[in-house]
Write a protein that holds these residues in place. Sequence first.
Motif, short mmCIF file in Angstrom:
data_model
loop_
_atom_site.label_atom_id
_atom_site.label_comp_id
_atom_site.label_asym_id
_atom_site.label_seq_id
_atom_site.Cartn_x
_atom_site.Cartn_y
_atom_site.Cartn_z
N ILE A 197 64.63 -72.59 -45.87
CA ILE A 197 65.59 -72.61 -46.98
C ILE A 197 66.90 -73.27 -46.55
CG2 ILE A 197 66.98 -71.16 -48.50
CD1 ILE A 197 64.66 -69.15 -48.48
N ALA A 198 67.37 -72.93 -45.34
CA ALA A 198 68.60 -73.54 -44.83
C ALA A 198 68.44 -75.05 -44.70
CB ALA A 198 68.98 -72.93 -43.49
N TYR A 200 66.55 -76.95 -46.48
CA TYR A 200 66.63 -77.51 -47.84
C TYR A 200 68.08 -77.61 -48.31
CZ TYR A 200 66.28 -77.65 -52.92
OH TYR A 200 66.42 -77.98 -54.25
N VAL A 201 68.87 -76.58 -48.03
CA VAL A 201 70.28 -76.60 -48.45
C VAL A 201 71.02 -77.74 -47.78
CG1 VAL A 201 72.45 -75.32 -48.33
CG2 VAL A 201 70.33 -74.13 -48.96
N TYR A 202 70.79 -77.94 -46.49
CA TYR A 202 71.46 -79.03 -45.80
C TYR A 202 70.99 -80.39 -46.31
CZ TYR A 202 73.78 -76.00 -42.44
OH TYR A 202 74.60 -75.06 -41.86
N THR A 204 70.37 -81.06 -49.38
CA THR A 204 71.08 -81.33 -50.64
C THR A 204 72.48 -81.86 -50.39
OG1 THR A 204 71.96 -79.07 -50.79
CG2 THR A 204 69.81 -79.49 -51.81
N GLU A 205 73.02 -81.64 -49.20
CA GLU A 205 74.37 -82.08 -48.87
C GLU A 205 74.39 -83.41 -48.14
OE1 GLU A 205 75.84 -78.91 -46.52
OE2 GLU A 205 75.82 -77.43 -48.14
N GLY A 213 67.88 -82.05 -52.99
CA GLY A 213 67.14 -81.30 -51.98
C GLY A 213 65.70 -81.75 -51.89
#
Length: 533
Positions: A197-198, A200-202, A204-205, A213
């Motif tokens: 999950i982390a 995926y979050v990174y 998106t940035e 993402g």
Amino acid sequence: MNGFPWLTIAGAIPLAGALVISLIPGLPADSAEADRRARNALAKMLALAFSLAALVVVIIIAVKFQVGGPNYQFTEVYSWIPAFGVHYAVGVDGIALVLIAMTAVLVPVVILAAWNEADVGRHSVKTYFALMLTLETMLIGVFAATDVFLFYVFFEAMLVPMYFMIGSYGVGKRQYAAVKFLLYSLLGGLLMLVAVIALYVYSTESAVTGHHGTFLFNVLIHVPLSSTVQKWLFLGFFIAFAIKAPLWPFHTWLPDAADSAQPGAAVLMLGTMDKVGTFGMLRYCWELFPAGARYFTPLVITLAVIATLYGAIVAIGQTGMKRLLGYVSISHFGLITLGVFVMTSQGVSGATLYMVNHAFVTGALFIVAGFLIIRRGSDRIEDFGGVQQTAPLLAGLFLISGLAGLSLPGLSSFVSEFLVLLGTFSRYKVAAVFATANIILAAVYILWMYQRVAGGPVRERVAGMADLRPRELLAVSPLIAAIIFVGVYPQPVLNIINPAVRVTMTQVHETDPVPAHPAPGYFTTAVQKGIAP
């Protein structure tokens, strides 16, 4: 999608077989014994037929695979959950291909060898073989997945069939062993889910993904992550893989599971499932988080060396064959992990080849041990003696499998173990010296076990032991043939593995160490091969 969906077909065939077997109608409780046997035979034949069909498809994939071609071949990418950037994405490089081929070979062998394992009166025979085929689908999926979320789904889903194969069809403390196996694995999976999950979050940035993402592996390897983030995400993946591998000190579930599982289930668990751990270390821990992997490499190498020696030493003191072979696998997985984390071309190629060789060697040892246990009605080594006089073919194949387990030159494990130690010595000499002590310990636990089981005077309960039957010989022969062939001529397998290893090392910016006293012309050749600046 590049052409025909070969990988999807290869994974779907066993799952279809499991569904067909599960649809075989049940019988009333008062049915005749002949009817029950006929239904069970149908389930076994269907399981064997579908596993062989999957093997044929995998052979076609291997033949069509272009050595030296694109790194990932037979790729398929379909949008699965668009809102979260999840795809059904599969593809194979040389490393994944040999592991899928290993799985496809082992499953029909295990089905033949485990022909009578489920006839225990507690649960249905058809369910046992349906679980085997379901597990094969999950294993093909986990090795072929090129979407991290898809990989995680297969990684967790494959726990279910193995849990029931141990807990419902095992022996001894089977329910305790099954629950322990499941809890350890779920804990590792939970940590990996947080890291997924982390990641995926990174993504998106990141400008690399256009701030959308994604879980696609070939995109995530280009997402820039700080050194601190890589360290934490590395730990999330690595602990899950270390439990699966199993690497000391995350190994304690394995001896109980190996001891309680039926021999066929133990072969699939140690020969295929546990390879997901070492495969994941190489594919995900290194390629997604190279800075984190480098930071923890000294620690991992230390754990790997401890695992190699610990597993071998503890194996010597075991009184049961299956538990002994479980500790032997812990020792071997330590060597495989060592080869992965020294990150040299010899070490990584040797580790990948070792994954395949360990599956065949451990498979042969567990299958032959299973034949012995069924005949004697006991797993205890001290209950045997003189088997080579009453069942010479069975004892002979047990000896060949054992000699392969101690890495005798001319048999398959020698090549992979030599490459791992050679690759380790070029970068971590002290670790290589300690790991080499495993050779002596392996000779002790294998030869002493064989001497007590097959040598000496014939015990009373062993006097009438039957030799291998045609079906049993047919089951174990492919593994013995593979052990001898790869031991004598490993080049075809290495030709598939080596290009993928070079790409992996390039991706993580690793090169082979330059020899202290290079031969004339070394630097010219090294520069041409891209292993020296």
